[in-house]
Design a protein around this motif. Structure first.
Motif, short mmCIF file in Angstrom:
data_model
loop_
_atom_site.label_atom_id
_atom_site.label_comp_id
_atom_site.label_asym_id
_atom_site.label_seq_id
_atom_site.Cartn_x
_atom_site.Cartn_y
_atom_site.Cartn_z
N ARG A 213 0.84 -1.21 0.00
CA ARG A 213 0.00 0.00 0.00
C ARG A 213 0.87 1.26 0.00
O ARG A 213 0.55 2.24 -0.68
CB ARG A 213 -0.91 0.02 1.24
CG ARG A 213 -1.93 -1.09 1.28
CD ARG A 213 -3.16 -0.72 0.47
NE ARG A 213 -4.19 -1.74 0.60
CZ ARG A 213 -5.26 -1.81 -0.18
NH1 ARG A 213 -5.46 -0.92 -1.13
NH2 ARG A 213 -6.14 -2.77 -0.01
N PHE A 214 1.92 1.25 0.78
CA PHE A 214 2.80 2.42 0.83
C PHE A 214 3.48 2.64 -0.53
O PHE A 214 3.54 3.77 -1.02
CB PHE A 214 3.87 2.25 1.92
CG PHE A 214 3.39 2.58 3.32
CD1 PHE A 214 2.04 2.63 3.64
CD2 PHE A 214 4.30 2.83 4.34
CE1 PHE A 214 1.61 2.93 4.93
CE2 PHE A 214 3.88 3.13 5.63
CZ PHE A 214 2.54 3.18 5.93
N LEU A 218 3.15 5.88 -3.03
CA LEU A 218 4.25 6.69 -3.57
C LEU A 218 4.16 6.77 -5.09
O LEU A 218 4.32 7.85 -5.68
CB LEU A 218 5.60 6.11 -3.14
CG LEU A 218 5.90 6.15 -1.64
CD1 LEU A 218 7.17 5.35 -1.32
CD2 LEU A 218 6.05 7.58 -1.13
N SER A 220 1.48 6.37 -7.00
CA SER A 220 0.31 7.17 -7.37
C SER A 220 0.60 8.66 -7.19
O SER A 220 0.17 9.49 -8.01
CB SER A 220 -0.90 6.78 -6.51
OG SER A 220 -1.24 5.43 -6.73
N THR A 221 1.31 8.99 -6.14
CA THR A 221 1.64 10.40 -5.90
C THR A 221 2.55 10.93 -6.99
O THR A 221 2.35 12.04 -7.51
CB THR A 221 2.29 10.56 -4.51
OG1 THR A 221 1.37 10.08 -3.52
CG2 THR A 221 2.62 12.01 -4.23
N THR A 245 8.18 12.51 -1.11
CA THR A 245 7.96 11.23 -1.79
C THR A 245 9.29 10.60 -2.20
O THR A 245 9.51 9.39 -1.98
CB THR A 245 7.09 11.43 -3.04
OG1 THR A 245 5.83 11.98 -2.65
CG2 THR A 245 6.85 10.11 -3.76
N LEU A 248 11.03 9.16 0.84
CA LEU A 248 10.40 7.93 1.36
C LEU A 248 10.54 6.76 0.39
O LEU A 248 10.39 5.60 0.77
CB LEU A 248 8.92 8.18 1.65
CG LEU A 248 8.66 9.12 2.83
CD1 LEU A 248 7.19 9.52 2.86
CD2 LEU A 248 9.05 8.46 4.15
N LEU B 209 0.11 14.71 0.25
CA LEU B 209 -0.43 13.59 -0.54
C LEU B 209 0.05 12.23 -0.03
O LEU B 209 -0.72 11.28 0.04
CB LEU B 209 -0.04 13.77 -2.00
CG LEU B 209 -0.47 15.09 -2.66
CD1 LEU B 209 -0.04 15.13 -4.12
CD2 LEU B 209 -1.97 15.30 -2.54
N VAL B 210 1.34 12.15 0.29
CA VAL B 210 1.87 10.86 0.71
C VAL B 210 1.36 10.47 2.09
O VAL B 210 1.00 9.31 2.32
CB VAL B 210 3.41 10.89 0.72
CG1 VAL B 210 3.96 9.61 1.32
CG2 VAL B 210 3.92 11.06 -0.70
N ARG B 213 -1.99 9.06 1.57
CA ARG B 213 -1.95 7.73 0.96
C ARG B 213 -1.50 6.68 1.98
O ARG B 213 -2.02 5.56 2.00
CB ARG B 213 -0.98 7.72 -0.23
CG ARG B 213 -1.42 8.58 -1.40
CD ARG B 213 -2.42 7.87 -2.27
NE ARG B 213 -2.75 8.68 -3.43
CZ ARG B 213 -3.76 8.41 -4.25
NH1 ARG B 213 -4.54 7.36 -4.04
NH2 ARG B 213 -4.00 9.17 -5.29
N PHE B 214 -0.49 7.01 2.76
CA PHE B 214 -0.01 6.05 3.76
C PHE B 214 -1.10 5.77 4.80
O PHE B 214 -1.34 4.62 5.17
CB PHE B 214 1.25 6.58 4.46
CG PHE B 214 2.52 6.39 3.67
CD1 PHE B 214 2.52 6.12 2.31
CD2 PHE B 214 3.75 6.48 4.31
CE1 PHE B 214 3.70 5.94 1.59
CE2 PHE B 214 4.94 6.30 3.60
CZ PHE B 214 4.92 6.03 2.25
N GLY B 217 -3.65 3.62 3.37
CA GLY B 217 -3.12 2.27 3.26
C GLY B 217 -3.21 1.50 4.57
O GLY B 217 -3.55 0.31 4.59
#
Lengths: 385, 385
Positions: A213-214, A218, A220-221, A245, A248, B209-210, B213-214, B217
């Motif tokens: 998921r993480f 990333l 998708s971002t 991003t 990470l 954004l990240v 998303r995280f 997730g």
């Protein structure tokens, strides 16, 4: 999920203009060497702000670290550190400057030839100077990891090392430092970060739900912001999301507990060493070909990638996988990065030397299954033409 | 994105049966105090494996740390550390044991009354004993953060403190340690982790954004595995995903650069202190009511939550938001956790004492906008009946 150990002590200080924080982050009596690349860090004012933040400390400078930083250049910095008894390094730049600083930090303590650090991939590093970084170019993630890639010009070798001694103590991430980057460097950074995620994500499933998921978050971002960063390089939020991003993407988190590939990077390194392509250009060339060549090995994760990252839910499995790989290539192209060797004037004659270099560097069992031998690498490279 | 500083030096050692790693993780001449809760750590063999891993070191034990660990109990451990000159702590348990160990680590060095650590929320902590943890219950994230919540029985107070000195040096995460947990504790852990994410995610958008998303997730993973963990507590992959998700839910990462709420937690703490509800029970009660009461403030993120986490894309905005809150409540209920005060035999008479406690603890400007005053808290509590 695979067993893992995760450790990352780098302190991230994120935001615009936090250069006065350097005073609290670096010991008061440190004798500091500031390392940087070309003149952009001086011209855009970053170096001035850094020197101001360092206050009354003894500060020296070392400029001229190249993209794909070389052993030859960096050894001059090692000499300066030793000669003037400097005890703290501060990298001001992108991944090349930070990677180079890691090498300097470790090489200062090397007893024999510091090139052994690369030949041992860092296993022989026992100690390193403390250092921090001021990031000016989101891309490599070097600002929050313990890896480094160094080039030796005389033998056209580009090798990596990694060691817990070379985690930056801190990294100052100021998104405004990327406002003046040329489009090529921004695009390269996006491709680099994207490929870092793919090397850790696109292998085979081990039921590591959060890591997946993480990684997908990333990717998708990057897809969401990539073209927008290029169009609006002075948008703070876009640059901030890009910078965080990219950090990470390669700080160890999404790679913890999962298999990793890295075959694309290893082949890419040889292309840069031999033909001088930008690192990200090599990744944009090799990654789509690599995914295509190894579809069978990567089938399950390719399906997941197609669905979750590209929203591809219709058609046969084969069609969805092909579409996902095509979308990846198109994404890179949309950023202005060519994805074929021919786009850089390189033809089939270039392939045998790459294979020879891979062999001489022991890169003959690459990938998450160690199945990327020279024959597979050759097929991948032929598909890159 | 908001400015932030992220620092988390805890080393995670993840996998089954890695107790021999303790020998490398703890200094060879350390004088160790092993802290634990009830008898389960002994009965299921964890303590034996820990003692074996510690080898020939001087090792003492301190058992009996309660759920909602109390100042009164922990001060006895402080006395033992001081009397026997112990210099390393090892927490074996869940969040209560780890939180308690953090308090002991800091209280050993306190000059005045160690309760001041809680009253200052950690601001007066300058030093702490080094410690590691062996996690047996995924839930609180305490194994990879610098926060702790301690209860004082005599004044029915449950307060938190946080300080960088009390990051665990390492945490050993062995998913098999959760195999024998009772369903209530597993369910509580899932609710706790879920709510930790929500406190950092469900506020207002800052274009991070990240982080979004995280967070999404982690929530999606908990929704996916929650009921399956309860049905198959001895499934390694399910427990591994649950454990790593709960750790990542509160290690600082998803909260970096975003506003945070925590009003649900602060009200929940008072419910536990006054009426003895499990921590997660209080969260399951307060969170849906809190979201509902503050719909206007949280509108944009509630819409995003509805779409990305629950897949709600049809109907009016109001209907989607209501459905998302209902789904949240139903998810908690599906785990067997009641989401109404009445489900625990608590009625409206319970509310005024909670408000009085909130006032006496200075909890009168809660939430991401500091807008949750006693009047809002009262409305939320009334909606919890």
């Amino acid at each position: 999920m695979l067993n893992f150990e995760f450790y990352n002590p780098t302190r991230i200080v994120f935001g615009q203009g936090r250069y006065n924080d350097l005073d609290r982050l670096i010991p008061p009596h440190a004798r500091v060497l500031v390392l940087f690349g070309g003149e952009s860090a001086r011209k855009n004012g970053t170096l001035d702000m850094v020197y101001q933040g360092l206050g009354k400390r003894h500060v020296e400078s070392f400029g001229g670290i190249e993209p794909n930083p070389t052993y030859e250049t960096l050894m001059k910095a090692v000499e300066q550190v030793r000669a003037n008894r400097l005890d703290y390094l501060l990298a001001v730049g992108g991944g090349s400057v930070i990677d180079g600083t890691k090498f300097v930090a470790a090489a200062v303590f090397a007893s024999g030839d510091p090139w052994e650090i690369l030949l041992s991939h860092g296993a022989n590093v026992k100690q390193a100077l403390p250092f921090g970084t001021v990031l000016t170019l989101p891309a490599t993630g070097s600002e929050m990891n313990s890896g480094s890639v160094i080039t030796r010009s005389d033998i056209k070798a580009k090798l990596f090392f990694t060691n817990a001694c070379v985690f930056p103590q801190f990294s100052l991430l100021d998104p405004t430092r990327s406002y003046s980057l040329p489009p090529r460097q921004l695009a390269n950074g996006i491709v680099d970060a994207y490929t870092h995620v793919m090397e850790q994500y696109l292998t085979y499933p081990v039921n590591a739900l959060v890591q997946d998921r993480f990684a997908e978050g990333l990717l998708s971002t990057l897809i969401e912001i990539g073209p927008r960063v290029l169009a609006n390089p002075q948008d703070y939020d876009l640059q901030a999301n890009f910078m965080w991003t990219a950090t990470l993407a390669l700080n160890g988190l999404i790679g913890a507990g999962v298999p990793q590939d890295w075959a694309t990077h290893m082949i890419g390194h040889e292309l840069t060493a031999l033909y001088g392509l930008d690192h990200a250009q090599t990744l944009a060339i090799v990654l789509p070909a690599m995914l295509n060549e190894r579809k069978a090995d990567k089938r399950v994760k390719l399906m997941q990638y197609a669905e979750r990252v590209w929203g591809l839910k219709e058609g046969s499995e084969e069609a969805r996988i092909d579409a996902a790989i095509t979308r990846t290539r198109e994404f890179f192209e949309s950023l202005g990065v060519q994805t074929r060797l021919s786009g850089y004037g390189i033809d089939a004659e270039a392939i045998p030397p790459v294979l020879k270099q891979l062999e001489s560097h022991g890169m003959v069992h690459l990938g998450e299954h160690r199945s990327v031998d020279l024959d597979v690498s050759r097929k991948v490279l032929e598909a890159c033409l």
